[in-house]
Write a protein that holds these residues in place. Sequence first.
Motif, mmCIF file in Angstrom:
data_model
loop_
_atom_site.group_PDB
_atom_site.id
_atom_site.type_symbol
_atom_site.label_atom_id
_atom_site.label_comp_id
_atom_site.label_asym_id
_atom_site.label_seq_id
_atom_site.Cartn_x
_atom_site.Cartn_y
_atom_site.Cartn_z
ATOM 1 N N VAL A 162 22.885 -45.156 -40.222
ATOM 2 C CA VAL A 162 22.928 -46.571 -40.609
ATOM 3 C C VAL A 162 22.896 -46.706 -42.127
ATOM 4 N N LYS A 163 23.391 -47.887 -42.595
ATOM 5 C CA LYS A 163 23.317 -48.256 -44.010
ATOM 6 C C LYS A 163 22.078 -49.115 -44.234
ATOM 7 N N LEU A 164 21.395 -48.862 -45.334
ATOM 8 C CA LEU A 164 20.192 -49.630 -45.663
ATOM 9 C C LEU A 164 20.452 -50.533 -46.862
ATOM 10 N N ALA A 165 19.688 -51.619 -46.945
ATOM 11 C CA ALA A 165 19.823 -52.543 -48.073
ATOM 12 C C ALA A 165 19.539 -51.848 -49.401
ATOM 13 N N SER A 166 18.789 -50.761 -49.376
ATOM 14 C CA SER A 166 18.469 -50.006 -50.583
ATOM 15 C C SER A 166 19.667 -49.241 -51.130
ATOM 16 N N GLY A 167 20.746 -49.144 -50.342
ATOM 17 C CA GLY A 167 21.899 -48.344 -50.745
ATOM 18 C C GLY A 167 21.887 -46.952 -50.138
ATOM 19 N N GLU A 168 20.785 -46.593 -49.489
ATOM 20 C CA GLU A 168 20.681 -45.288 -48.842
ATOM 21 C C GLU A 168 21.374 -45.305 -47.478
ATOM 22 N N LEU A 169 21.700 -44.111 -47.012
ATOM 23 C CA LEU A 169 22.083 -43.935 -45.623
ATOM 24 C C LEU A 169 20.915 -43.263 -44.920
ATOM 25 N N GLY A 170 20.692 -43.633 -43.664
ATOM 26 C CA GLY A 170 19.569 -43.040 -42.938
ATOM 27 C C GLY A 170 19.921 -42.802 -41.490
ATOM 28 N N PRO A 198 14.276 -50.414 -36.410
ATOM 29 C CA PRO A 198 13.733 -49.093 -36.077
ATOM 30 C C PRO A 198 13.191 -48.379 -37.308
ATOM 31 N N LEU A 199 12.502 -47.282 -37.069
ATOM 32 C CA LEU A 199 12.072 -46.402 -38.150
ATOM 33 C C LEU A 199 13.238 -45.485 -38.490
ATOM 34 N N VAL A 200 13.542 -45.372 -39.781
ATOM 35 C CA VAL A 200 14.708 -44.614 -40.241
ATOM 36 C C VAL A 200 14.270 -43.547 -41.235
ATOM 37 N N ALA A 201 14.934 -42.410 -41.215
ATOM 38 C CA ALA A 201 14.728 -41.367 -42.223
ATOM 39 C C ALA A 201 15.944 -41.354 -43.148
ATOM 40 N N ALA A 202 15.718 -41.576 -44.436
ATOM 41 C CA ALA A 202 16.829 -41.575 -45.390
ATOM 42 C C ALA A 202 17.409 -40.166 -45.517
ATOM 43 N N VAL A 203 18.749 -40.062 -45.460
ATOM 44 C CA VAL A 203 19.400 -38.756 -45.610
ATOM 45 C C VAL A 203 20.244 -38.694 -46.875
ATOM 46 N N THR A 204 20.360 -39.828 -47.596
ATOM 47 C CA THR A 204 20.990 -39.834 -48.913
ATOM 48 C C THR A 204 20.136 -40.677 -49.853
ATOM 49 N N THR A 210 12.524 -35.698 -46.327
ATOM 50 C CA THR A 210 12.659 -36.724 -45.298
ATOM 51 C C THR A 210 11.777 -37.903 -45.672
ATOM 52 N N LEU A 211 12.416 -38.989 -46.089
ATOM 53 C CA LEU A 211 11.692 -40.185 -46.493
ATOM 54 C C LEU A 211 11.822 -41.238 -45.409
ATOM 55 N N HIS A 212 10.707 -41.663 -44.856
ATOM 56 C CA HIS A 212 10.724 -42.652 -43.785
ATOM 57 C C HIS A 212 10.899 -44.055 -44.362
ATOM 58 N N ARG A 213 11.758 -44.836 -43.720
ATOM 59 C CA ARG A 213 12.011 -46.206 -44.159
ATOM 60 C C ARG A 213 11.722 -47.170 -43.008
ATOM 61 N N ASN A 214 10.833 -48.114 -43.271
ATOM 62 C CA ASN A 214 10.515 -49.151 -42.291
ATOM 63 C C ASN A 214 11.531 -50.273 -42.473
ATOM 64 N N THR A 215 12.471 -50.381 -41.540
ATOM 65 C CA THR A 215 13.562 -51.328 -41.724
ATOM 66 C C THR A 215 13.148 -52.774 -41.470
ATOM 67 N N LEU A 246 27.018 -35.748 -42.437
ATOM 68 C CA LEU A 246 25.628 -35.665 -42.877
ATOM 69 C C LEU A 246 24.692 -35.294 -41.735
ATOM 70 N N LEU A 247 24.954 -35.842 -40.547
ATOM 71 C CA LEU A 247 24.018 -35.643 -39.455
ATOM 72 C C LEU A 247 23.957 -34.196 -38.994
ATOM 73 N N ALA A 248 25.022 -33.439 -39.227
ATOM 74 C CA ALA A 248 25.003 -32.030 -38.842
ATOM 75 C C ALA A 248 23.940 -31.262 -39.619
#
Length: 380
Positions: A302-310, A322-328, A338-343, A360-362
Amino acid sequence: MQLLKLVESEIQIDVPLPWNVRNHDCTLLLARGHVVSSEAQMQALLERGVYVDLEEKRAVEALSAPKPAPPKSIYVRWADAIDTLETLVHDLPHAPDFPAKIDALAQELITLTDLDADIAIFMAVRQDQARHLRYGYSHSVYTALLAILMTQRMEWTAANIRLVTLAALTMNASIADLQSQMASQDYPVLDRQRAQLRAHPFDSAALLAQAGITDTLWLEAVRQHHEQANGKGYPTGTTQIKELAQMLRMADVFMARISPRVIRPPMSVQDAARQMFRDDKGGAMSSAIIKVLGIYPPGNLVKLASGELGVVMRRGAEARTPLVAAVTDTQGRSVTTTLHRNTAEPAFAITGPAADDKNLLARVPPERLYGYAQMGAQQT
């Protein structure tokens, strides 16, 4: 000190003693490590009467006992479930003890789903696209998972949850290898393959009956799992469809849509849910899919408002949070932490699903997100 008298079988010639050997009054005769070098020496000891401290003997035995294998991780157990199904189906209709073994497998899937539904959904959504050759078996396992979640949400009885799990595992028994072949082929379905597909509900039920399955509800669900209420299903076009078969078809079709093929990419979870909801006219079963998965289920990029992908890790209290882990990072560069993001927080709100153009997910295995020993039950 409690003494235990030694017998001949417990003393080996030319092998160091594993414990101290004592007289009847606890006097030390031979220290641990001493080697009895002859038959005559051993017989002399036995005639005299030799003893060992019971606690010392137990401690030595405990140290030398085979260590139990460490418990398997939840990820390995899901993979093992696919292996087990493949073995059982390959041996049909002559699989030894098939009814008992398939029932045990169904119970294992229910247990794994209860242990952590988010990890289960993650693995179903994030199917390994390199393993098309096992699609016929992984699809049945993940269809069973979705059916378990849906029926639990709809408060079905334990007996009916078990039945739909069994039916999902066995609905494609006659074409599992064909499904794997079709998932990996780079050309459209052939006429002969289509004929096998249309016949497989009855063919699979026949295999199950030959293997000792007598439950009429189970067999009927397998026969009807491609029928539709509007009469446009197959193989008979009946409109009188049992609820068990309707549930099975709903889970089957949804999982097929989000599963990759060589010839086409998977449909997004969001598009598959919208299409299912439309086809079902907002019925209870399509609603259950959305409720148990959320708008963005675990495994979704997913895309986050922060500009990160998670990548979504866990469902939240609300379907969209949901709870998201930023991957970028905010520049789109991969991150190793692994940075957790509370969406639910506006700064990290989800703005929509993201295409995995850079694969990325691989590079994000479930162990990185959930840990190696994650075995706790998950919230629903």
